[in-house]
Design a protein around this motif. Structure first.
Motif, PDB file in Angstrom:
ATOM      1  N   ALA A 207     -19.583 -29.401 -19.303  1.00 23.24           N
ATOM      2  CA  ALA A 207     -19.140 -28.001 -19.294  1.00 23.24           C
ATOM      3  C   ALA A 207     -18.867 -27.449 -20.696  1.00 23.24           C
ATOM      4  O   ALA A 207     -19.135 -26.279 -20.969  1.00 23.24           O
ATOM      5  N   PHE A 208     -18.332 -28.283 -21.582  1.00 26.53           N
ATOM      6  CA  PHE A 208     -17.840 -27.750 -22.866  1.00 26.53           C
ATOM      7  C   PHE A 208     -18.587 -28.256 -24.096  1.00 26.53           C
ATOM      8  O   PHE A 208     -18.390 -27.742 -25.186  1.00 26.53           O
ATOM      9  N   VAL A 209     -19.418 -29.266 -23.919  1.00 28.19           N
ATOM     10  CA  VAL A 209     -20.179 -29.751 -25.075  1.00 28.19           C
ATOM     11  C   VAL A 209     -21.666 -29.440 -24.862  1.00 28.19           C
ATOM     12  O   VAL A 209     -22.319 -28.858 -25.710  1.00 28.19           O
ATOM     13  N   GLN A 210     -22.147 -29.785 -23.653  1.00 28.02           N
ATOM     14  CA  GLN A 210     -23.574 -29.510 -23.383  1.00 28.02           C
ATOM     15  C   GLN A 210     -23.794 -28.106 -22.833  1.00 28.02           C
ATOM     16  O   GLN A 210     -24.924 -27.656 -22.716  1.00 28.02           O
ATOM     17  N   LEU A 211     -22.742 -27.408 -22.480  1.00 25.48           N
ATOM     18  CA  LEU A 211     -22.796 -26.028 -21.979  1.00 25.48           C
ATOM     19  C   LEU A 211     -23.754 -25.914 -20.789  1.00 25.48           C
ATOM     20  O   LEU A 211     -24.580 -24.999 -20.710  1.00 25.48           O
ATOM     21  N   ASP A 212     -23.637 -26.876 -19.911  1.00 27.30           N
ATOM     22  CA  ASP A 212     -24.550 -27.014 -18.783  1.00 27.30           C
ATOM     23  C   ASP A 212     -24.183 -26.033 -17.648  1.00 27.30           C
ATOM     24  O   ASP A 212     -23.076 -26.080 -17.097  1.00 27.30           O
ATOM     25  N   ALA A 213     -25.142 -25.154 -17.323  1.00 24.77           N
ATOM     26  CA  ALA A 213     -24.871 -24.098 -16.341  1.00 24.77           C
ATOM     27  C   ALA A 213     -24.481 -24.672 -14.979  1.00 24.77           C
ATOM     28  O   ALA A 213     -23.598 -24.124 -14.302  1.00 24.77           O
ATOM     29  N   MET A 375     -14.068 -27.575 -31.921  1.00 28.51           N
ATOM     30  CA  MET A 375     -14.714 -28.865 -32.180  1.00 28.51           C
ATOM     31  C   MET A 375     -16.048 -29.023 -31.452  1.00 28.51           C
ATOM     32  O   MET A 375     -16.770 -29.980 -31.700  1.00 28.51           O
ATOM     33  N   ALA A 376     -16.341 -28.143 -30.503  1.00 30.43           N
ATOM     34  CA  ALA A 376     -17.442 -28.466 -29.594  1.00 30.43           C
ATOM     35  C   ALA A 376     -18.619 -27.509 -29.608  1.00 30.43           C
ATOM     36  O   ALA A 376     -19.719 -27.900 -29.237  1.00 30.43           O
ATOM     37  N   MET A 377     -18.416 -26.269 -29.975  1.00 22.45           N
ATOM     38  CA  MET A 377     -19.505 -25.294 -29.796  1.00 22.45           C
ATOM     39  C   MET A 377     -19.498 -24.253 -30.917  1.00 22.45           C
ATOM     40  O   MET A 377     -18.542 -24.174 -31.699  1.00 22.45           O
ATOM     41  N   HIS A 378     -20.560 -23.496 -30.978  1.00 20.18           N
ATOM     42  CA  HIS A 378     -20.662 -22.404 -31.954  1.00 20.18           C
ATOM     43  C   HIS A 378     -19.474 -21.447 -31.770  1.00 20.18           C
ATOM     44  O   HIS A 378     -19.024 -21.233 -30.638  1.00 20.18           O
ATOM     45  N   SER A 379     -18.992 -20.877 -32.866  1.00 23.46           N
ATOM     46  CA  SER A 379     -17.788 -20.052 -32.770  1.00 23.46           C
ATOM     47  C   SER A 379     -17.983 -18.836 -31.851  1.00 23.46           C
ATOM     48  O   SER A 379     -17.044 -18.412 -31.169  1.00 23.46           O
ATOM     49  N   ALA A 380     -19.195 -18.288 -31.812  1.00 28.21           N
ATOM     50  CA  ALA A 380     -19.424 -17.123 -30.946  1.00 28.21           C
ATOM     51  C   ALA A 380     -19.359 -17.536 -29.469  1.00 28.21           C
ATOM     52  O   ALA A 380     -18.815 -16.817 -28.624  1.00 28.21           O
TER      53      ALA A 380
END
Ligand code: GAL
Length: 414
Positions: A207-213, A375-380
């Motif tokens: 959910a928070f690192v791979q941003l998996d839908a 720590m995990a994703m692009h700031s936007a």
């Protein structure tokens, strides 16, 4: 660039270290009680190397205001010497072409051997060190006032079920169960911790690192959102906008019993003269004892106009990595040293547990980057996640399903 006014000593050679003293301007957001004490140690150490510290402190937890101030300064061609920049944002700044390599210091001091790869990789841009790490904060903690628990005859919670049972017992006893600061980064801090407890480390990563839908719209996400929202009735009406350290003060002063927060909160307890294990408890956040969400503070270095300024920058980086600094700073800050092989004997039980858990979770794959702390994703993307979570917390008409859909959309923002 006027930012770095170089102070060459009048009696140039008289004092060896003063020969190329520089003014080192450092952007940070460490303004609360414990944070300011820790930052003061940094200043002291730099001054001991003969440089002048120029404080560029921008108040506001988690640094949102500080990042806005930094952008303005860099855009106008006037960056500070170093700025508190963390995680993937270091790459974003690297891409702007404004960061300086400090590889020579890093090589000389063997940083590659002193830092775990999960840290050193983040400090490098295109293979060169451009940032120096300060500490490791653990985010998934629960801070507890044991006196209030005793009054309510309630138990220190280990699981989410126990947490809600304790919260209910406190409420019945007329005690505010949860100290809460309603700001987007704090909403995200609590939410990521609850989601980890509900879904476990693999779900967290998806959910928070791979941003998996699929993970973001899964029943586990719905349950995480609903569980998070169940905390709201245990907070007070004045929580909107409250700074995190004021929420911590409520636990310190017996106004509320528990707070979900990273271990910078410990810095506040300690600065108020409180003793861990006696006046306050640090517990792994309910349901997350086997996991570790990390938040590593670091300073990125900017390209500077001349050699003396660069010398100040390198001395600053070297001071931050020194064993002496890593110990004293982290004793005040609530975090643990990031440098390997440190003597932990002066650290309290919370710090020692954090150091031990950092190692064990790293081996078993449950050492996880805190998305709430950059720590995990692009700031936007992170900003869009914040919006979805805060809106859900604040709007009682919004369903968990609607919030999950917003997260799916947020994952596409970059
Ligand atoms: C975090 C930062 C910590 C602490 C906290 C509250 O993002 O890493 O050092 O200061 O914000 O301001």
């Amino acid at each position: 660039m006027q930012a770095l006014r170089i102070t060459l000593c009048a009696a140039t050679m008289a004092v060896a270290f003063a020969a190329n003293a520089a003014e080192v301007e450092v952007l940070h957001w460490w303004t609360s009680g414990g944070e300011a004490k820790a930052a003061a140690e940094l200043k002291k150490m730099l001054e001991a190397k003969g440089h002048k510290w120029k404080d560029f402190a921008v108040a506001g937890g988690a640094g949102e205001n500080a990042m806005t101030a930094l952008k303005t300064r860099v855009v106008s061609g006037n960056p500070p010497t170093a700025a508190q920049i963390k995680g993937p944002a270091i790459q974003e700044w690297g891409e702007e072409g404004v960061l300086a390599s400090i590889d020579d210091v890093a090589k000389k001091e063997g940083w590659d051997k002193l830092l775990p790869p999960v840290v050193s990789n983040v400090m490098k841009y295109k293979g060169s060190y451009v940032a120096v790490p300060v500490n490791v904060h653990r985010v998934n903690w629960l801070w507890v006032n044991p006196e209030l628990l005793k009054k309510a005859n309630a138990k220190a919670p280990n699981t989410l079920d126990e947490f809600f049972a304790t919260a209910e017992a406190l409420k019945k006893a007329g005690i505010q169960a949860v100290a809460y600061g309603g700001q987007p980064w704090q909403d995200a801090t609590v939410f990521e911790t609850v989601a980890l407890a509900v879904g476990g480390p693999d779900f967290y990563k998806k959910a928070f690192v791979q941003l998996d839908a699929n993970a973001l719209k899964s029943p586990t996400m719905i349950k995480s959102l609903e569980t998070y929202k169940r905390i709201k009735p245990y907070t007070d009406k004045n929580s909107a906008g409250r700074e995190w350290n004021l929420a911590t003060a409520m636990v310190i002063n017996g106004k509320a019993a528990m707070q979900f927060m990273g271990d910078w909160a410990k810095g506040e307890f300690l600065a108020a003269g409180k003793v861990p294990g006696k006046d306050f408890l640090c517990l792994p956040a309910p349901g997350t004892a086997g996991d570790y969400t990390f938040n590593i503070d670091s300073f990125a270095m900017f390209k500077l106009p001349n050699k003396d300024a660069e010398k100040g920058e390198k001395d600053f980086a070297s001071a931050v990595m020194s064993t002496q600094f890593q110990e004293v700073f982290n004793l005040n800050k609530g975090s643990i040293p990031v440098r390997a092989g440190m003597d932990m004997s002066k650290f309290d039980a919370c710090g020692q547990q954090s150091a031990k858990d950092f190692q064990t979770t790293s081996k078993k794959g449950s050492l996880l980057p805190s998305f709430a702390h950059g720590m995990a994703m692009h700031s936007a993307t992170q900003g869009a996640y914040y919006d979805a979570i805060s809106q859900f917390w604040n709007d009682d008409k919004m369903t968990a399903k609607q919030a999950a859909d917003k997260l799916v959309a947020a994952a596409k923002v970059k």
